[in-house]
Every structure is written in structure tokens, then in C-alpha cells.
Design an enzyme around this catalytic site. Structure first.
Site, PDB file in Angstrom:
ATOM      1  N   SER A  98       0.837  -1.193   0.000  1.00  0.00           N
ATOM      2  CA  SER A  98       0.000   0.000   0.000  1.00  0.00           C
ATOM      3  C   SER A  98       0.883   1.259   0.000  1.00  0.00           C
ATOM      4  O   SER A  98       1.681   1.455  -0.910  1.00  0.00           O
ATOM      5  CB  SER A  98      -0.952  -0.045   1.193  1.00  0.00           C
ATOM      6  OG  SER A  98      -1.992   0.886   1.053  1.00  0.00           O
ATOM      7  N   ASP A 194     -10.267  -3.554  -5.671  1.00  0.00           N
ATOM      8  CA  ASP A 194      -9.445  -2.582  -4.961  1.00  0.00           C
ATOM      9  C   ASP A 194      -9.337  -1.318  -5.805  1.00  0.00           C
ATOM     10  O   ASP A 194      -9.022  -1.387  -6.996  1.00  0.00           O
ATOM     11  CB  ASP A 194      -8.053  -3.160  -4.704  1.00  0.00           C
ATOM     12  CG  ASP A 194      -7.125  -2.233  -3.932  1.00  0.00           C
ATOM     13  OD1 ASP A 194      -7.574  -1.152  -3.491  1.00  0.00           O
ATOM     14  OD2 ASP A 194      -5.944  -2.589  -3.766  1.00  0.00           O
ATOM     15  N   HIS A 224      -8.212  -4.961  -1.063  1.00  0.00           N
ATOM     16  CA  HIS A 224      -7.002  -4.318  -0.572  1.00  0.00           C
ATOM     17  C   HIS A 224      -6.618  -4.890   0.794  1.00  0.00           C
ATOM     18  O   HIS A 224      -7.404  -4.879   1.738  1.00  0.00           O
ATOM     19  CB  HIS A 224      -7.243  -2.803  -0.448  1.00  0.00           C
ATOM     20  CG  HIS A 224      -6.004  -2.014  -0.185  1.00  0.00           C
ATOM     21  ND1 HIS A 224      -5.140  -1.640  -1.174  1.00  0.00           N
ATOM     22  CD2 HIS A 224      -5.483  -1.513   0.974  1.00  0.00           C
ATOM     23  CE1 HIS A 224      -4.139  -0.945  -0.663  1.00  0.00           C
ATOM     24  NE2 HIS A 224      -4.328  -0.860   0.647  1.00  0.00           N
TER      25      HIS A 224
END
Length: 256
Positions: A98, A194, A224
């Protein structure tokens, strides 16, 4: 800065260990050395490597370039001191998930642009790469599990120290780079459901167009952070195995 060093409990041989420098996720502003501890343990066990997890400085108190510079400083120190630690400074990778994936990509670009440490892999897991928030997946998955798109402008504003979508400084937003020649090989993981999916796929394609070796995985039905939320799910087990295999393959190559 604080770091946490992992090494295999039972080393397979006395050869110097390859090293992964890992940058945790958390939208730049959150997370710490505990956030992805289990993932780090898996990497060390399954890829037979050392791992240095970085407690980088975080915005809003420390916006870009502080977090990326911290990652680059740790990579540089790992390479500089590898011989004294029983590590192999020619087999060093950088990775993150991320926001940490953004920082890992930035470190790889910084290493290329500064003539810095040669990296054998950049391991990018559903990375946040583009502050413009204009992709199809951003529009489609605004409130999908694992990430709420409404939080994205706040994340980027804190990290960039100003409004997203303007003219960010070099390396802050990897997707805005226009030349990837000579950047380290990449493993990219994206999740189907996502908002960050499309920017990850686009980044992989742009790396490939500039001659960078890329392995791209899109996990169907996944969201995610899926392997952190459901580590024992079938997709998560496959993802962990794929990442470990990519690390093992990269560590068979010496930089340069």
C-alpha cells in the site's frame, strides 16, 4: 530511526544472507513495526533471507521526502554494512504494501537516479502510486473492503504536504515518473476489488515498456490488504507463496 531485523532461526548454510528491506503500509500516516510482523516472519522463513523492517517517519509531522529518504537510508546502510552482518550486499531487495509500496517504488527510483545501491527486486503489494485518483478502479470501488477512496485525498495531502493532483516533487508519486529505464526488476501484486488496482497494473505495464523485468499478479475476488485480513484464505496462501517464490528467484541474482 528504529528498525527490526529478522534472520532465519536455522540457517540452511553459512553463506551470506540476501536481504529484504521492508516498508509497512498504513496510508503513510499509520502503522508501525508490528503492522506486518507476520508477513515479515513468513518472508524470512520461506525465502531464507534477512529482513530489515523500517519504522520510517510519518506525515503529517514528516511529509515527503522524509519517509522515502528513511527507506533509502536504510537500504544504503544495509549495503554498506552487509559484510559485517553476514549479509550479501549484492543481493538486496526493497518491498512494501500500500503506502509502503509507494515508498519501495520511490526507493528503487532514487537508487537508479542517484547511482545508489543496485537492487535485485522491488516487491510492490497493492501499492498507492498515483495521487490523481482518476482510474477506472478508483471510480468503481469507492467503498470496497480494505480501503475507502474518500480517505485517499487526505492520505495524499498529508504525505505531499499540500493538495494532491498538483505538481508533486520527484519520487513522491512514482506513477508520474516518465522514464523507468534501469529501475530494479519488479513484482507487482494487485487485488481485483481494490481502488488501487488499475494504477498498479498501469505501473507494471509502463515498467515493462521501458525494459524492466516485471512479474504481475492480479488476484480475482480479492480486496485491498486481503492477505493481512484473511491470511489463511486460499487466495492469501497463494499470494504468500508467490511472493516468497519471487524473492527466492530474485535472490539467485547478484546486482550488477
Amino acid at each position: 530511526m528504529p528498525v527490526r531485523i529478522y534472520e532465519p532461526k536455522n540457517r540452511k548454510n553459512s553463506a551470506p544472507l540476501p536481504v529484504l528491506v521492508y516498508l509497512h503500509g498504513g496510508a503513510f500516516v499509520a502503522g508501525d513495526l508490528e503492522t506486518e510482523h507476520d508477513r515479515c516472519v513468513r518472508y524470512v522463513r520461506e525465502a531464507d533471507c534477512a529482513l530489515v523492517s523500517v519504522e520510517y517517519r510519518r506525515p503529517p509531522e514528516h511529509p515527503f521526502p522524509a519517509p522515502a529518504e528513511d527507506g533509502y537510508a536504510v537500504v544504503s546502510e544495509v549495503v554498506r554494512t552487509a559484510d559485517t552482518r553476514g549479509w550479501d550486499g549484492t543481493r538486496v531487495a526493497v518491498g512494501g504494501s500500500s503506502a509502503g509500496g509507494n515508498l519501495a517504488a520511490a526507493v528503487a527510483l532514487m537508487a537508479r537516479d542517484r547511482g545508489g545501491p543496485a537492487l535485485v527486486l522491488q516487491l510492490l503489494l497493492y501499492p498507492a502510486l498515483d495521487d490523481r485518483l482518476e482510474t477506472g478502479s478508483v471510480r468503481r470501488f469507492r467503498r470496497a473492503s480494505g480501503w475507502d477512496v474518500e480517505d485517499s485525498p487526505h492520505m495524499w495531502r498529508h504525505y505531499l504536504g499540500g493538495e494532491p493532483g498538483g505538481g508533486p516533487p520527484p519520487h513522491a508519486v512514482p506513477a508520474r515518473c516518465d522514464d523507468f529505464h534501469g529501475v530494479a526488476p519488479a513484482y507487482l501484486l494487485v487485488a481485483e476489488v481494490d481502488a488501487l488496482r488499475d494504477e498498479g497494473i498501469d505501473y507494471a505495464c509502463r515498467l515493462m515498456r521501458d525494459g524492466v523485468h516485471v512479474e504481475l499478479h492480479c488476484y480475482a475476488g480479492a480486496f485491498h490488504g486481503f492477505e493481512l485480513a484473511a491470511p489463511n484464505a486460499a487466495a492469501s496462501r497463494r499470494a504468500h507463496a508467490d511472493q516468497a517464490a519471487a524473492l527466492r528467484a530474485a535472490f539467485t541474482v547478484r546486482a550488477g
